[in-house]
Design an enzyme around this catalytic site. Structure first.
Site, PDB file in Angstrom:
ATOM      1  N   HIS A 161      -1.078   7.146  -0.608  1.00  0.00           N
ATOM      2  CA  HIS A 161      -0.098   6.941   0.575  1.00  0.00           C
ATOM      3  C   HIS A 161       0.583   7.871   1.668  1.00  0.00           C
ATOM      4  O   HIS A 161      -0.166   9.585   1.551  1.00  0.00           O
ATOM      5  CB  HIS A 161       1.826   7.007  -0.665  1.00  0.00           C
ATOM      6  CG  HIS A 161       3.094   6.008   0.278  1.00  0.00           C
ATOM      7  ND1 HIS A 161       3.441   6.275   1.092  1.00  0.00           N
ATOM      8  CD2 HIS A 161       3.180   4.929   0.053  1.00  0.00           C
ATOM      9  CE1 HIS A 161       4.546   5.509   1.352  1.00  0.00           C
ATOM     10  NE2 HIS A 161       4.269   4.664   1.133  1.00  0.00           N
ATOM     11  N   ASP A 172       2.039  12.090  -7.758  1.00  0.00           N
ATOM     12  CA  ASP A 172       2.714  11.366  -7.109  1.00  0.00           C
ATOM     13  C   ASP A 172       3.090   9.944  -8.047  1.00  0.00           C
ATOM     14  O   ASP A 172       1.678   9.324  -8.561  1.00  0.00           O
ATOM     15  CB  ASP A 172       2.038  10.801  -5.568  1.00  0.00           C
ATOM     16  CG  ASP A 172       2.550   9.831  -5.709  1.00  0.00           C
ATOM     17  OD1 ASP A 172       3.761   8.934  -5.380  1.00  0.00           O
ATOM     18  OD2 ASP A 172       2.526   8.954  -3.951  1.00  0.00           O
ATOM     19  N   GLN A 214       4.666   4.618  -8.351  1.00  0.00           N
ATOM     20  CA  GLN A 214       3.916   4.283  -9.246  1.00  0.00           C
ATOM     21  C   GLN A 214       4.066   3.302 -10.198  1.00  0.00           C
ATOM     22  O   GLN A 214       4.396   2.352 -11.567  1.00  0.00           O
ATOM     23  CB  GLN A 214       2.474   2.679  -7.687  1.00  0.00           C
ATOM     24  CG  GLN A 214       2.623   2.628  -6.796  1.00  0.00           C
ATOM     25  CD  GLN A 214       3.921   1.747  -6.241  1.00  0.00           C
ATOM     26  OE1 GLN A 214       3.871   1.037  -7.543  1.00  0.00           O
ATOM     27  NE2 GLN A 214       4.312   1.010  -5.507  1.00  0.00           N
ATOM     28  N   LYS A 255      12.196   3.008  -7.185  1.00  0.00           N
ATOM     29  CA  LYS A 255      11.048   1.608  -8.031  1.00  0.00           C
ATOM     30  C   LYS A 255      10.714   1.201  -9.656  1.00  0.00           C
ATOM     31  O   LYS A 255       9.921   0.792 -10.195  1.00  0.00           O
ATOM     32  CB  LYS A 255       9.961   2.615  -7.362  1.00  0.00           C
ATOM     33  CG  LYS A 255       9.390   2.260  -6.088  1.00  0.00           C
ATOM     34  CD  LYS A 255       7.845   3.064  -5.408  1.00  0.00           C
ATOM     35  CE  LYS A 255       8.092   3.307  -3.698  1.00  0.00           C
ATOM     36  NZ  LYS A 255       7.185   2.143  -3.209  1.00  0.00           N
ATOM     37  N   CYS A 295       1.078   1.338   3.490  1.00  0.00           N
ATOM     38  CA  CYS A 295       1.233   3.055   3.921  1.00  0.00           C
ATOM     39  C   CYS A 295      -0.328   3.598   3.490  1.00  0.00           C
ATOM     40  O   CYS A 295       0.185   4.128   3.089  1.00  0.00           O
ATOM     41  CB  CYS A 295       2.083   3.093   3.677  1.00  0.00           C
ATOM     42  SG  CYS A 295       3.534   2.746   4.315  1.00  0.00           S
TER      43      CYS A 295
HETATM   44  N1  PMP Z   1       3.371   7.415  -3.272  1.00  0.00           N
HETATM   45  C1  PMP Z   1       2.688   6.089  -3.988  1.00  0.00           C
HETATM   46  C2  PMP Z   1       2.295   5.676  -4.206  1.00  0.00           C
HETATM   47  C3  PMP Z   1       4.035   5.345  -2.887  1.00  0.00           C
HETATM   48  O1  PMP Z   1       3.823   3.688  -3.540  1.00  0.00           O
HETATM   49  C4  PMP Z   1       5.504   5.399  -2.539  1.00  0.00           C
HETATM   50  C5  PMP Z   1       6.348   4.036  -2.426  1.00  0.00           C
HETATM   51  N2  PMP Z   1       6.095   2.818  -1.883  1.00  0.00           N
HETATM   52  C6  PMP Z   1       5.501   6.074  -2.054  1.00  0.00           C
HETATM   53  C7  PMP Z   1       4.607   7.660  -2.788  1.00  0.00           C
HETATM   54  C8  PMP Z   1       6.722   6.911  -1.378  1.00  0.00           C
HETATM   55  O2  PMP Z   1       7.885   6.658  -1.605  1.00  0.00           O
HETATM   56  P1  PMP Z   1       9.176   6.967  -1.105  1.00  0.00           P
HETATM   57  O3  PMP Z   1       9.037   5.386   0.047  1.00  0.00           O
HETATM   58  O4  PMP Z   1      10.127   6.286  -1.821  1.00  0.00           O
HETATM   59  O5  PMP Z   1       9.619   7.992  -0.566  1.00  0.00           O
END
Ligand code: PMP
Length: 420
Positions: free
Chosen positions: A124, A201, A204, A227, A365
């Protein structure tokens, strides 16, 4: 009774009862954010109605209550991920904020122009751009590891890039595009061979898989509350205590200090407060406890339903010839990325939206992954355990409807052309 438990689980989420354009909402965008159970929503209002005060300034009773509830949530998180101590649980505003904290604090203190940071091509942006920023400052190099055809981090490629210059490996546990569980245990073992630190990270993974940070033995694990049925604007940085102790402060201000003096200088607070400057997101932290309790109380149900929905959705989508999954094989969470032959992603998403089905189209993203796969974007359907097979059936029949309409339009058009 299994059905009944599932129904009861679903009933806890008020927004799932909504209608859009006069049609029942089918919410398949859970990887972006999950819906919130009534208990979490109520806990937040209850806090504002009965306990609202600032924390750790306990010169009055309401502040003491707020502080107790706030710290109870931290204890719940520490237990939830099996951290050794609450000192290892830092509140952040989300995964993004947690990674920026590690990059700016640990990264600035430990990276030089001789060093490398390994990420994967499927990160991401939140796990890419903070490293790009710190690489610019320190001269460190970022190396992106490829994926196998089934969409997981290629360990062979990772091994080739491994050297004593690698100081950090920062990768996702499960990607928000592939839905595949990465071999993080193997990655952590490989990192140890060269003395590199590992950040996982878990944005998910956290809602779907039990996380044990001691068993994993990673150095950092980050995730977001929103999430996993919790409030927005709240996340967690787990870090090993010794590493967090050695890290310089990131942002500064109130709460994160022990004493401030123009004469004697400033002395920073101990963990975890050292990394929590300013008034935190107290109501969300307090309400987060109920999201954790919900997951803990439904572990078996969640695991079983995730599994069922993953298989069912995969089989159902694969029945449609025009649906082309991005990767081979079943994903590890009910998250499916695909394209539809001869259809623009945005058009498909807009059509589904008009029928009440919420999915996501675009780059998710993860633009470097789109670049790597040589595509503009894709469609993503992501489910939570409150989703149902009937909703999946509705998605499939709606997609089939769109495709047969398109075909008949094409047939009519070509017949028309032939006639001319
Ligand atoms: N890493 C991953 C794998 C994600 O799916 C996301 C959210 N789509 C993020 C980071 C970023 O998370 P947040 O927007 O809650 O900071």
């Amino acid at each position: 009774t299994e059905m009944k438990r599932l129904e009861e689980f679903r009933c806890q989420f008020p927004l799932l009862e909504s209608q859009v354009y006069g049609k029942p909402l089918v919410y398949f965008d859970n990887a972006a954010t999950t819906q919130k159970p009534a208990k979490v929503i109520e806990a937040s209002s209850h806090f504002y109605e009965t306990q609202n005060a600032n924390v750790h300034r306990a010169s009055h009773v309401i502040s003491a209550k707020a502080t107790t509830a706030f710290e109870q949530s931290r204890t719940a998180v520490a237990q939830f991920i099996n951290a050794r101590s609450t000192k290892e649980v830092i509140w952040t505003s989300g995964t993004t904020n947690a990674i920026n904290l590690v990059a700016q604090s640990w990264g600035k203190a430990n990276l030089t122009k001789h060093d490398k940071v390994l990420v994967s091509v499927a990160e991401h942006h939140a796990n890419i751009v903070p490293w790009q920023m710190i690489a610019k400052e320190t001269g460190a190099e970022i190396v992106a590891i490829n994926l196998t055809s089934s969409g997981v981090i290629d360990l062979k490629h990772l091994k080739r890039e491994l050297s004593a210059n690698v100081k950090l490996i920062s990768v996702n546990h499960i990607s928000n595009v592939t839905g595949k569980l990465n071999p993080v245990e193997a990655i952590i073992n490989l990192a140890k061979e060269v003395g590199a630190k590992v950040l996982i990270d878990g944005a998910q993974a956290i809602a779907h898989h039990r996380i044990d940070v001691q068993k994993l033995d990673c150095d950092f694990y980050v995730f977001s509350g929103h999430k996993m049925f919790g409030p927005t604007g709240l996340g967690v940085l787990y870090g090993k205590q010794a590493i967090l102790e050695a890290m310089p402060v990131y942002q500064t201000g109130g709460e994160m200090i022990k004493s401030v003096s123009f004469v004697k200088g400033t002395c920073f607070n101990e963990l975890p407060f050292k990394f929590e400057p300013g008034t935190p997101n107290i109501a969300s932290v307090v309400a987060f406890n109920d999201a954790i309790a919900l997951i803990e109380a439904h572990r078996d149900l969640i695991a079983k339903q995730d599994d069922e929905l993953t298989r069912y959705t995969y089989q159902s989508l694969c029945q449609i010839k025009a649906v082309k999954p991005l990767f081979d094989g079943l994903p590890d969470i009910p998250l499916f990325s695909f394209s539809v032959d001869n259809q623009h992603n945005q058009d498909v998403a807009a059509y589904l939206d008009s029928k009440g089905i919420a999915i996501r189209a675009g780059h998710h993203c993860a633009m470097p992954l789109m670049e790597y796969l040589a595509i503009d974007g894709c469609l993503r359907v992501s489910l939570a355990p409150y989703n149902t097979k009937q909703e999946v059936d509705f998605l499939v029949s709606t997609l089939q409807g769109l495709l047969s309409n398109e075909q008949s339009i094409e047939v009519i058009e070509s017949a028309h052309q032939e006639g001319q």
